[in-house]
Design a protein around this motif. Structure first.
Motif, PDB file in Angstrom:
ATOM      1  N   ASP A 182     -12.870   0.729  17.301  1.00  0.00           N
ATOM      2  CA  ASP A 182     -13.142   1.377  16.008  1.00  0.00           C
ATOM      3  C   ASP A 182     -12.977   0.412  14.832  1.00  0.00           C
ATOM      4  O   ASP A 182     -13.369   0.737  13.699  1.00  0.00           O
ATOM      5  N   ILE A 183     -12.397  -0.758  15.094  1.00  0.00           N
ATOM      6  CA  ILE A 183     -12.228  -1.741  14.019  1.00  0.00           C
ATOM      7  C   ILE A 183     -13.573  -2.076  13.386  1.00  0.00           C
ATOM      8  O   ILE A 183     -13.659  -2.338  12.176  1.00  0.00           O
ATOM      9  N   ALA A 184     -14.631  -2.052  14.180  1.00  0.00           N
ATOM     10  CA  ALA A 184     -15.959  -2.439  13.691  1.00  0.00           C
ATOM     11  C   ALA A 184     -16.431  -1.560  12.534  1.00  0.00           C
ATOM     12  O   ALA A 184     -17.342  -1.934  11.794  1.00  0.00           O
ATOM     13  N   ARG A 185     -15.823  -0.393  12.349  1.00  0.00           N
ATOM     14  CA  ARG A 185     -16.278   0.541  11.312  1.00  0.00           C
ATOM     15  C   ARG A 185     -15.579   0.325   9.971  1.00  0.00           C
ATOM     16  O   ARG A 185     -15.879   1.013   8.994  1.00  0.00           O
ATOM     17  N   PHE A 186     -14.636  -0.631   9.912  1.00  0.00           N
ATOM     18  CA  PHE A 186     -13.844  -0.781   8.695  1.00  0.00           C
ATOM     19  C   PHE A 186     -13.752  -2.258   8.294  1.00  0.00           C
ATOM     20  O   PHE A 186     -13.833  -3.154   9.141  1.00  0.00           O
ATOM     21  N   PRO A 187     -13.554  -2.537   7.001  1.00  0.00           N
ATOM     22  CA  PRO A 187     -13.392  -3.932   6.559  1.00  0.00           C
ATOM     23  C   PRO A 187     -12.138  -4.548   7.171  1.00  0.00           C
ATOM     24  O   PRO A 187     -11.100  -3.898   7.287  1.00  0.00           O
ATOM     25  N   LEU A 220      -3.858 -15.148  -1.573  1.00  0.00           N
ATOM     26  CA  LEU A 220      -2.443 -14.814  -1.432  1.00  0.00           C
ATOM     27  C   LEU A 220      -2.289 -13.735  -0.362  1.00  0.00           C
ATOM     28  O   LEU A 220      -2.870 -12.654  -0.471  1.00  0.00           O
ATOM     29  N   TYR A 221      -1.481 -14.025   0.647  1.00  0.00           N
ATOM     30  CA  TYR A 221      -1.287 -13.064   1.720  1.00  0.00           C
ATOM     31  C   TYR A 221      -0.619 -11.795   1.207  1.00  0.00           C
ATOM     32  O   TYR A 221      -0.950 -10.686   1.621  1.00  0.00           O
ATOM     33  N   ALA A 222       0.310 -11.941   0.272  1.00  0.00           N
ATOM     34  CA  ALA A 222       0.995 -10.763  -0.265  1.00  0.00           C
ATOM     35  C   ALA A 222       0.010  -9.820  -0.948  1.00  0.00           C
ATOM     36  O   ALA A 222       0.161  -8.597  -0.880  1.00  0.00           O
ATOM     37  N   LEU A 223      -1.003 -10.360  -1.600  1.00  0.00           N
ATOM     38  CA  LEU A 223      -2.030  -9.522  -2.223  1.00  0.00           C
ATOM     39  C   LEU A 223      -2.858  -8.811  -1.156  1.00  0.00           C
ATOM     40  O   LEU A 223      -3.208  -7.639  -1.314  1.00  0.00           O
ATOM     41  N   ALA A 224      -3.174  -9.520  -0.064  1.00  0.00           N
ATOM     42  CA  ALA A 224      -3.900  -8.886   1.037  1.00  0.00           C
ATOM     43  C   ALA A 224      -3.085  -7.738   1.629  1.00  0.00           C
ATOM     44  O   ALA A 224      -3.640  -6.686   1.989  1.00  0.00           O
ATOM     45  N   VAL A 225      -1.770  -7.920   1.724  1.00  0.00           N
ATOM     46  CA  VAL A 225      -0.909  -6.854   2.235  1.00  0.00           C
ATOM     47  C   VAL A 225      -0.961  -5.643   1.311  1.00  0.00           C
ATOM     48  O   VAL A 225      -1.089  -4.493   1.773  1.00  0.00           O
ATOM     49  N   GLU A 226      -0.874  -5.867   0.003  1.00  0.00           N
ATOM     50  CA  GLU A 226      -0.898  -4.745  -0.936  1.00  0.00           C
ATOM     51  C   GLU A 226      -2.237  -4.019  -0.901  1.00  0.00           C
ATOM     52  O   GLU A 226      -2.282  -2.782  -0.996  1.00  0.00           O
ATOM     53  N   GLU A 227      -3.332  -4.761  -0.762  1.00  0.00           N
ATOM     54  CA  GLU A 227      -4.635  -4.123  -0.658  1.00  0.00           C
ATOM     55  C   GLU A 227      -4.751  -3.315   0.639  1.00  0.00           C
ATOM     56  O   GLU A 227      -5.403  -2.273   0.676  1.00  0.00           O
ATOM     57  N   THR A 228      -4.112  -3.788   1.686  1.00  0.00           N
ATOM     58  CA  THR A 228      -4.099  -3.026   2.936  1.00  0.00           C
ATOM     59  C   THR A 228      -3.316  -1.732   2.758  1.00  0.00           C
ATOM     60  O   THR A 228      -3.727  -0.667   3.224  1.00  0.00           O
ATOM     61  N   VAL A 229      -2.185  -1.812   2.061  1.00  0.00           N
ATOM     62  CA  VAL A 229      -1.413  -0.607   1.742  1.00  0.00           C
ATOM     63  C   VAL A 229      -2.268   0.367   0.940  1.00  0.00           C
ATOM     64  O   VAL A 229      -2.197   1.589   1.121  1.00  0.00           O
ATOM     65  N   ASN A 230      -3.131  -0.170   0.072  1.00  0.00           N
ATOM     66  CA  ASN A 230      -3.979   0.666  -0.768  1.00  0.00           C
ATOM     67  C   ASN A 230      -5.173   1.263  -0.025  1.00  0.00           C
ATOM     68  O   ASN A 230      -5.963   2.005  -0.617  1.00  0.00           O
ATOM     69  N   GLY A 231      -5.306   0.908   1.259  1.00  0.00           N
ATOM     70  CA  GLY A 231      -6.380   1.488   2.054  1.00  0.00           C
ATOM     71  C   GLY A 231      -7.675   0.715   2.065  1.00  0.00           C
ATOM     72  O   GLY A 231      -8.724   1.257   2.439  1.00  0.00           O
ATOM     73  N   ALA A 232      -7.643  -0.578   1.672  1.00  0.00           N
ATOM     74  CA  ALA A 232      -8.871  -1.373   1.586  1.00  0.00           C
ATOM     75  C   ALA A 232      -9.424  -1.772   2.949  1.00  0.00           C
ATOM     76  O   ALA A 232     -10.572  -2.190   3.048  1.00  0.00           O
ATOM     77  N   GLY A 233      -8.636  -1.664   4.002  1.00  0.00           N
ATOM     78  CA  GLY A 233      -9.097  -2.049   5.327  1.00  0.00           C
ATOM     79  C   GLY A 233      -7.930  -2.417   6.219  1.00  0.00           C
ATOM     80  O   GLY A 233      -6.780  -2.057   5.942  1.00  0.00           O
ATOM     81  N   LEU A 234      -8.254  -3.141   7.297  1.00  0.00           N
ATOM     82  CA  LEU A 234      -7.223  -3.605   8.217  1.00  0.00           C
ATOM     83  C   LEU A 234      -6.905  -5.063   7.942  1.00  0.00           C
ATOM     84  O   LEU A 234      -7.734  -5.818   7.443  1.00  0.00           O
ATOM     85  N   LEU A 235      -5.701  -5.466   8.287  1.00  0.00           N
ATOM     86  CA  LEU A 235      -5.242  -6.843   8.096  1.00  0.00           C
ATOM     87  C   LEU A 235      -4.403  -7.228   9.295  1.00  0.00           C
ATOM     88  O   LEU A 235      -3.735  -6.380   9.890  1.00  0.00           O
ATOM     89  N   ILE A 236      -4.445  -8.502   9.662  1.00  0.00           N
ATOM     90  CA  ILE A 236      -3.524  -8.979  10.682  1.00  0.00           C
ATOM     91  C   ILE A 236      -2.154  -9.155  10.036  1.00  0.00           C
ATOM     92  O   ILE A 236      -1.978  -9.959   9.117  1.00  0.00           O
TER      93      ILE A 236
END
Length: 301
Positions: A182-187, A220-236
């Protein structure tokens, strides 16, 4: 009447430092990065030094520069001399401000791992001042003013936690995932420091690796984490860095597949940390304050 002949001019220290760094690191660009100047400045310093000496220290080629015989002959003595000078400067700085500890670390580690621990560290040692410098690469502790380095590194000495990676996302997005396909359906978010995270994790599913759609990339990885918290997609997620987000439910690890990398979160110093000193206390405190890793399933070698 006594005659005072003119004193021969000394070779400029900045030019000698530029030569040693370029020779030791194998190039002008690397030397510029270590010394915090431009490659053009390194080129100018070395050209000035060669003109004063009347002999080349580097041979210029289409593929870069290489040391001449003269440069190779003199490099070890200059490296030893600048290491000794760096140690003396650091000893002087430590004696002048014995209760100040300088830590160099990756920006993501500074924001996500170190910063949350600072209030408790200040409470444990209110007389110690902690100074943090965010850097992309570990500094040369023999030359830099930093007492401690905190980076992901393959050396097991001083390791605080393993580097375990796996996808993370916001709870609302996790509810829409039934499996890795299902990862293919999300950023899929990424960051510049660990741009190969998704490929490394996907390789753990040898039979049916999921499609990884490219999403936004962050410096910035910390910004990517915050965007992931905000629902922007998945992150490693890097477990040591997102543990607090997982613990309080801001992030979810929707799949069991996790990958333990060869490197780990490591704290070290290139100088002896004498018991009773502020750097020794801080290093010992951070080692004891490292949160144990969360339970892992299906860890790949």
């Amino acid at each position: 009447m006594p005659v005072a002949p003119p004193r021969p001019k000394d070779l400029p220290l900045t030019a000698l430092r530029a030569f040693e760094a370029a020779a030791r690191l194998g190039g002008f660009a690397a030397a510029a990065q270590e010394l915090g100047v431009t490659p053009g400045a390194i080129t100018a310093h070395i050209k000035q030094l060669e003109q004063r000496l009347g002999a080349p220290l580097f041979a210029r080629t289409p593929r870069g520069v290489r040391l001449t015989a003269l440069g190779q002959q003199t490099l070890p003595a200059f490296t030893e001399a600048f290491d000794t000078l760096g140690a003396a400067v650091n000893d002087l700085r430590a004696a002048a401000a014995p209760r100040t500890v300088h830590i160099a670390t990756l920006p993501a580690i500074a924001q996500l791992w170190l910063s949350p621990r600072l209030p408790a560290l200040r409470a444990a040692a209110p007389d110690i001042t902690i100074s943090i410098t965010a850097l992309e690469q570990p500094p040369n502790l023999k030359r830099s003013p930093h007492d401690l380095s905190l980076f992901f590194d393959e050396d097991p000495a001083g390791r605080l936690a393993p580097d375990v990676i796996f996808p993370v996302c916001a709870p609302a997005l996790a509810a829409r995932l039934s499996g890795p396909q299902d990862i293919a359906r999300f950023p899929c978010l990424s960051d510049a420091t660990w741009s190969d995270d998704w490929a490394l994790w996907a390789a753990t599913r040898h039979a049916d690796p999921p499609t990884i759609p490219q999403g936004p990339s962050f410096s910035l990885y910390a910004l990517a984490v915050e965007e992931t918290v905000n629902g922007a997609g998945l992150l490693i997620g890097h477990e040591a860095l997102v543990a607090a987000h997982l613990a309080d439910g801001r992030l979810i690890a929707p799949f069991p597949q996790r990958l333990k990398l060869k490197r780990g979160l490591r704290l070290w110093s290139d100088r002896p940390l004498r018991p009773g000193t502020a750097p020794h206390f801080v290093a010992d405190w951070l080692a004891r304050a490292a949160v144990p890793p969360l339970p892992m399933r299906n860890i790949q070698p």
